[in-house]
Design a protein around this motif. Structure first.
Motif: not given
Length: 88
Positions: A48, A69-70, A73, A76, A78-80
């Motif tokens: 990742r 932010r993206e 994400e 971590t 947390q993104s799509q």
């Protein structure tokens, strides 16, 4: 975003992405995403983090995260998107 990715690359690998190149060679390598994957230089990195750094450093600005932010994400989980999604 690119600068954040390049800075993180340096922090986790101990090397700059385009070491020992002239300015022209550096530019050419940057436009072709021609640099060692972070995980090649530091095998303990997760897939990742390796993917998030390479995505942030994509030569195509449209493929990079659209915001800090993206990018966070991506790092971590947390993104799509994810390492299997590629950059497009």
């Amino acid at each position: 975003i690119y600068s954040l990715g390049a800075t993180l690359y340096m922090l986790v690998t101990g090397q700059v992405p385009f070491a020992r190149t002239s300015p022209l060679d550096c530019w050419m390598k940057k436009t072709k995403n021609d640099f060692p994957a972070p995980k090649e230089l530091n095998p303990i990195l997760s897939d990742r983090i390796d993917w998030a750094i390479r995505r942030a450093m994509s030569a195509d600005a449209a493929c990079r995260p659209a915001s800090c932010r993206e990018f966070l994400e991506d790092m971590t989980g947390q993104s799509q998107r994810g390492p299997d999604a590629g950059f497009g």
